[in-house]
Design an enzyme around this catalytic site. Structure first.
Site, short mmCIF file in Angstrom:
data_model
loop_
_atom_site.label_atom_id
_atom_site.label_comp_id
_atom_site.label_asym_id
_atom_site.label_seq_id
_atom_site.Cartn_x
_atom_site.Cartn_y
_atom_site.Cartn_z
N ALA A 111 0.84 -1.21 0.00
CA ALA A 111 0.00 0.00 0.00
C ALA A 111 0.87 1.26 0.00
O ALA A 111 0.64 2.18 -0.79
CB ALA A 111 -0.93 -0.01 1.21
N SER B 143 9.55 0.61 8.65
CA SER B 143 10.46 -0.04 9.58
C SER B 143 10.78 -1.45 9.09
O SER B 143 9.89 -2.30 9.01
CB SER B 143 9.80 -0.10 10.96
OG SER B 143 10.39 -1.13 11.72
N VAL C 136 2.36 -11.14 2.05
CA VAL C 136 1.53 -11.95 1.16
C VAL C 136 0.76 -10.98 0.26
O VAL C 136 0.89 -9.78 0.39
CB VAL C 136 0.55 -12.86 1.94
CG1 VAL C 136 1.21 -14.10 2.43
CG2 VAL C 136 -0.11 -12.09 3.07
N ALA D 246 -1.93 -12.43 -5.73
CA ALA D 246 -2.85 -12.60 -6.86
C ALA D 246 -3.64 -11.31 -7.03
O ALA D 246 -4.01 -10.66 -6.05
CB ALA D 246 -3.79 -13.77 -6.60
N LYS E 46 -2.40 -14.29 -14.90
CA LYS E 46 -3.53 -14.95 -14.24
C LYS E 46 -4.78 -14.73 -15.08
O LYS E 46 -5.17 -13.59 -15.33
CB LYS E 46 -3.71 -14.35 -12.84
CG LYS E 46 -4.98 -14.82 -12.15
CD LYS E 46 -5.16 -14.17 -10.79
CE LYS E 46 -6.54 -14.46 -10.23
NZ LYS E 46 -6.80 -13.74 -8.97
N LEU F 167 -4.31 -2.59 4.36
CA LEU F 167 -4.86 -3.31 5.50
C LEU F 167 -5.26 -2.37 6.63
O LEU F 167 -6.10 -2.72 7.47
CB LEU F 167 -3.85 -4.35 5.99
CG LEU F 167 -3.49 -5.40 4.92
CD1 LEU F 167 -2.31 -6.25 5.38
CD2 LEU F 167 -4.68 -6.29 4.59
N ILE G 89 -5.33 -5.70 -3.07
CA ILE G 89 -4.44 -4.78 -3.78
C ILE G 89 -5.28 -3.87 -4.68
O ILE G 89 -4.99 -2.68 -4.83
CB ILE G 89 -3.37 -5.57 -4.57
CG1 ILE G 89 -2.43 -6.26 -3.56
CG2 ILE G 89 -2.57 -4.66 -5.50
CD1 ILE G 89 -1.43 -7.22 -4.17
C1 FAD Z 1 -3.39 -14.28 4.18
C2 FAD Z 1 -3.45 -13.12 3.25
C3 FAD Z 1 -3.43 -13.34 1.88
C4 FAD Z 1 -3.53 -12.25 1.01
N1 FAD Z 1 -3.58 -12.47 -0.34
C5 FAD Z 1 -3.82 -11.44 -1.18
C6 FAD Z 1 -3.94 -11.63 -2.58
O1 FAD Z 1 -3.77 -12.73 -3.10
N2 FAD Z 1 -4.22 -10.56 -3.34
C7 FAD Z 1 -4.39 -9.30 -2.82
O2 FAD Z 1 -4.71 -8.38 -3.56
N3 FAD Z 1 -4.21 -9.09 -1.51
C8 FAD Z 1 -3.94 -10.11 -0.68
N4 FAD Z 1 -3.78 -9.89 0.66
C9 FAD Z 1 -3.77 -8.51 1.14
C10 FAD Z 1 -2.41 -7.89 0.84
O3 FAD Z 1 -1.39 -8.64 1.46
C11 FAD Z 1 -2.38 -6.46 1.35
O4 FAD Z 1 -3.48 -5.75 0.88
C12 FAD Z 1 -1.14 -5.75 0.85
O5 FAD Z 1 0.00 -6.49 1.10
C13 FAD Z 1 -1.00 -4.40 1.50
O6 FAD Z 1 -0.56 -4.50 2.80
P1 FAD Z 1 -0.20 -3.15 3.55
O7 FAD Z 1 0.80 -2.42 2.75
O8 FAD Z 1 -1.49 -2.46 3.84
O9 FAD Z 1 0.38 -3.64 4.94
P2 FAD Z 1 1.81 -4.27 5.32
O10 FAD Z 1 2.38 -5.10 4.24
O11 FAD Z 1 1.61 -4.91 6.66
O12 FAD Z 1 2.76 -3.02 5.47
C14 FAD Z 1 2.73 -2.22 6.63
C15 FAD Z 1 3.91 -1.27 6.61
O13 FAD Z 1 3.82 -0.42 7.74
C16 FAD Z 1 5.04 -0.41 8.40
N5 FAD Z 1 4.82 -0.13 9.81
C17 FAD Z 1 3.89 -0.66 10.64
N6 FAD Z 1 4.02 -0.16 11.88
C18 FAD Z 1 5.04 0.75 11.82
C19 FAD Z 1 5.65 1.59 12.75
N7 FAD Z 1 5.30 1.62 14.04
N8 FAD Z 1 6.68 2.36 12.35
C20 FAD Z 1 7.11 2.35 11.06
N9 FAD Z 1 6.54 1.56 10.13
C21 FAD Z 1 5.53 0.76 10.51
C22 FAD Z 1 5.64 -1.79 8.16
O14 FAD Z 1 7.03 -1.79 8.36
C23 FAD Z 1 5.26 -1.97 6.71
O15 FAD Z 1 6.20 -1.32 5.89
C24 FAD Z 1 -3.63 -10.95 1.53
C25 FAD Z 1 -3.59 -10.73 2.91
C26 FAD Z 1 -3.50 -11.81 3.77
C27 FAD Z 1 -3.47 -11.55 5.25
#
Ligand code: FAD
Length: 506
Positions: free
Chosen positions: A19, A43, A51, A54, A82, A336, A349
């Site tokens: 994200a 961090s 993860v 897809a 895909k 998330l 995504i």
């Molecule tokens: C089991 C599972 C399967 C999935 N499969 C799919 C799929 O097939 N297709 C799809 O579209 N989506 C899928 N997703 C969702 C997908 O993984 C997320 O939407 C995507 O990875 C985005 O995650 P994010 O960037 O929001 O969070 P994260 O990847 O958790 O990133 C969070 C970021 O915040 C930072 N952070 C957190 N706290 C702090 C702090 N205190 N100080 C500094 N930095 C901090 C972390 O270091 C990290 O860089 C899946 C999710 C899960 C749980």
């Protein structure tokens, strides 16, 4: 007289997962020549969820908007193409169906193709609807090709990607940094909110450094550090409809033939994914902890991956649902941090992508007009609800009666919006479209029919075409699709030729 906007001068993105870097890449492009600074704080110690492999076809628009070369992207992320999701054992044990991308056949003027198919089927034609999807037939044959310049039957074809999520984040980081985005390595320890304005003013890192900004994007993952922990925006729990709350992710060796589809196999208390990448295969078991222990869930996963594991199962916990408002004050949450509806249809995504495009459409100035915020929240909320309904359909319309989990899913009370959609389809073969569905008619059609929801009638307008003509057109379409698939290369051959990941890159 027009008011001159007071443009945002600094954007702080908290979090550098998929994200965070998608937001950084898109904003670095969108801000163009303005002197707005963009800073990502992440961090390494905390890491990312790791993860999310897809996707669905609109991701191509996102990459296209950024001007990313497709072959370069596939190579850099170990990606594959895909075409569909195969659902195994969902409706009943031993049954399977595909949710392909793209369309089934060509409409007959104003009449939807599937209506003529229903009509011909009622007259004894036993061709399955899948025979009229070029995408599904290619998936079944393990084939892939990109549409030619003059698409012909390829106008019904569509595709998305499987890719390595951490490599995608790394790829976008390079893109964003090349466009002036600054990255700060550090752990956010505190979020300062102005006592009068109620707006976030700065982040304090655990070593005392401060990062001030005007617009904050919360991409801190499930923690929701800004939107949830600091601003207190409530999280709506949707586990009464989407009960799975845990997952185990486990990589295994690469599949030689690189099937061009995700496989989702229903299990006793959830389901299992298989995602073919160039350098490995992603596997995972998504389950509801009320019905299976973590050890048993791991056993089910390890037994069924069908290839040698290349790591240990990694546990993840979540609560399905969403933030009541994903934009509060001067903080927009993406990924998330804004919500999670589980990965069954690979929508997370995509929700990041549409969150970004909606933000660009309703981009604030320093006045933070509440009307823009309200409209953004309304649109994001509607999208979450439409995805929720599509996912619930998979769980609820099943014949499975072999476990407490599936009996509970069958008996659950479904959202009214979904009930209305199923009812209209059963009565008329028509698909209600209230103008806010992420998934369009062909997707609903594939999953409704796949889950055993059968229309009792078909569109009377189909009778405007003589039946013989309709049957003839169907037969011709089926033949064009079958002939086209014969000429397509295998996905493995296509990748070898155009976008193979260099050895040792992962
Ligand atoms: C089991 C599972 C399967 C999935 N499969 C799919 C799929 O097939 N297709 C799809 O579209 N989506 C899928 N997703 C969702 C997908 O993984 C997320 O939407 C995507 O990875 C985005 O995650 P994010 O960037 O929001 O969070 P994260 O990847 O958790 O990133 C969070 C970021 O915040 C930072 N952070 C957190 N706290 C702090 C702090 N205190 N100080 C500094 N930095 C901090 C972390 O270091 C990290 O860089 C899946 C999710 C899960 C749980």
């Amino acid at each position: 007289m027009n008011e001159t906007p007071a443009p945002i001068r600094s954007i702080v993105i908290a979090g550098g997962g998929t994200a965070g870097w998608m937001a950084a890449a898109a904003l670095s492009l969108a801000m163009g020549a303005s002197d707005c600074t963009i800073t990502v704080v992440e961090s390494e110690e905390i890491g990312t969820v790791g993860v999310g492999e897809a996707t669905i076809p609109p991701i191509r628009l996102f990459n296209g908007m950024l001007g990313i070369d497709e072959n370069e992207f596939v190579r850099a992320t170990g990606g594959t193409f895909k075409l569909a999701i195969e659902f195994v054992d969902w409706t009943r044990l031993g049954h399977h169906y595909f949710h392909p991308f793209g369309r089934f056949g060509d409409d007959f003027g104003m009449t939807a193709f599937h209506q003529q198919w229903l009509r011909c089927r009622a007259a004894g034609n036993d061709a399955p609807l899948s025979a009229f999807s070029l995408t599904e037939q290619a998936a079944l044959a393990g084939k892939f090709d990109r549409p030619p310049g003059s698409p012909g039957v390829f106008s019904t074809f569509s595709y998305a990607y499987h890719f390595d999520a951490s490599l995608y984040a790394r790829f976008l980081r390079r893109y964003a940094e090349a466009r002036g985005v600054t990255r700060i390595e550090g752990k956010i320890a505190d979020v300062r909110i102005g006592s009068e304005s109620g707006l976030i003013e700065r982040l304090t890192l655990d070593d005392g450094r401060e990062v001030a900004g005007e617009l904050f994007i919360d991409c801190t993952g499930f923690r929701g550090l800004l939107i949830g922990q600091a601003l207190g925006e409530p999280y709506e729990d949707w586990s009464r409809w989407l009960p799975c709350n845990r997952a185990l992710a486990l990589p295994s060796e690469r599949l030689a033939d690189l099937p061009p589809f995700t496989r989702s196999t229903a299990r006793g208390a959830g389901w299992q994914w298989r995602i073919p990448l160039q350098h490995r295969t992603g596997n995972g078991h998504v389950y509801c902890s009320d019905f299976i222990s973590d050890d048993e869930a791991a056993r089910v996963l390890i037994e069924d991956i069908g290839a040698a594991a290349t790591g240990d199962p990694r546990p993840l916990r979540f609560t399905t649902g969403r933030r009541r408002n994903t934009w509060v004050g001067n903080c927009v949450s993406l990924g998330l941090a804004s919500g999670f509806l589980e990965p069954l249809e690979s929508t997370s995504i995509h929700m990041i992508q549409t969150g970004i495009t909606k933000l660009l459409a309703w981009f604030p100035d320093r006045g933070f007009d509440p009307v823009s915020r309200a409209e953004y929240n309304r649109q994001v909320g509607a999208e979450y609800e439409s995805v929720r309904d599509f996912l619930v359909l998979h769980y609820n319309r099943v014949e499975r009666d072999d476990s407490d989990f599936w009996r509970m899913c069958r008996a659950m009370e479904i959202p009214d919006t979904l009930a209305a959609k199923i009812d209209a389809f059963e009565r008329t073969g028509r698909l209600l479209d209230r103008g806010k569905d992420l998934f369009e008619a062909p997707s609903w059609l594939a999953v409704l029919l796949g889950q055993g929801v059968t229309p009792r009638a078909y569109d009377p307008m189909t009778l405007a075409v003589p039946e013989n003509d309709a049957q003839r057109v169907l037969a011709a379409m089926r033949k064009v699709i079958a002939d086209t698939v014969t000429q397509m290369p295998s996905q493995a051959a296509h990748i070898d030729r155009h976008c193979r990941m260099p050895a040792g890159q992962a």
